[in-house]
Design an enzyme around this catalytic site. Structure first.
Site, PDB file in Angstrom:
ATOM      1  N   ARG A 156       0.834  -1.216   0.000  1.00 23.70           N
ATOM      2  CA  ARG A 156       0.000   0.000   0.000  1.00 23.70           C
ATOM      3  C   ARG A 156       0.863   1.258   0.000  1.00 23.70           C
ATOM      4  NH1 ARG A 156      -3.337  -0.462   5.084  1.00 23.70           N
ATOM      5  NH2 ARG A 156      -1.389  -1.455   5.699  1.00 23.70           N
ATOM      6  N   ASN A 181      -6.248  -2.500   2.086  1.00 25.83           N
ATOM      7  CA  ASN A 181      -6.285  -3.954   2.095  1.00 25.83           C
ATOM      8  C   ASN A 181      -7.736  -4.408   2.127  1.00 25.83           C
ATOM      9  OD1 ASN A 181      -3.504  -4.295   2.160  1.00 25.83           O
ATOM     10  ND2 ASN A 181      -3.403  -4.440   4.373  1.00 25.83           N
TER      11      ASN A 181
END
Length: 90
Positions: free
Chosen positions: A18, A36
């Protein structure tokens, strides 16, 4: 401006993916978010100029040093969300 939604599959959780996505987006002037999923994937939405978004999505598909992207589902969205920046969502 174009707007896309993507689901990235593979080894993309627990490897800083990320943060890699956020850095790529910010370096390219993209707006949107990344997070996520409960299924072990990474989901993102991104807005920007067509060439920059395409280059960004290609970089995401290649992945970071510690990740391994096995599949990426990309869907164009018809409406712009006018994000202010590119954030990691919890």
């Amino acid at each position: 401006m174009i707007h896309y939604h993507a689901i990235v599959k593979g080894r993309v959780q627990g490897v800083g993916f990320r943060y890699f996505v956020q850095a790529e987006a910010m370096n390219r002037g993209m707006k949107g978010w990344v997070r996520n999923t409960d299924e072990g994937h990474v989901e993102l939405k991104v807005e920007g100029e067509p060439q920059e978004v395409n280059d960004f999505l290609e970089a995401v598909r290649k992945g970071s040093r510690f990740s391994k992207v096995t599949d990426m589902q990309i869907e164009p969205l018809t409406e712009l969300a006018h994000y202010q920046d590119f954030r990691i969502r919890g």
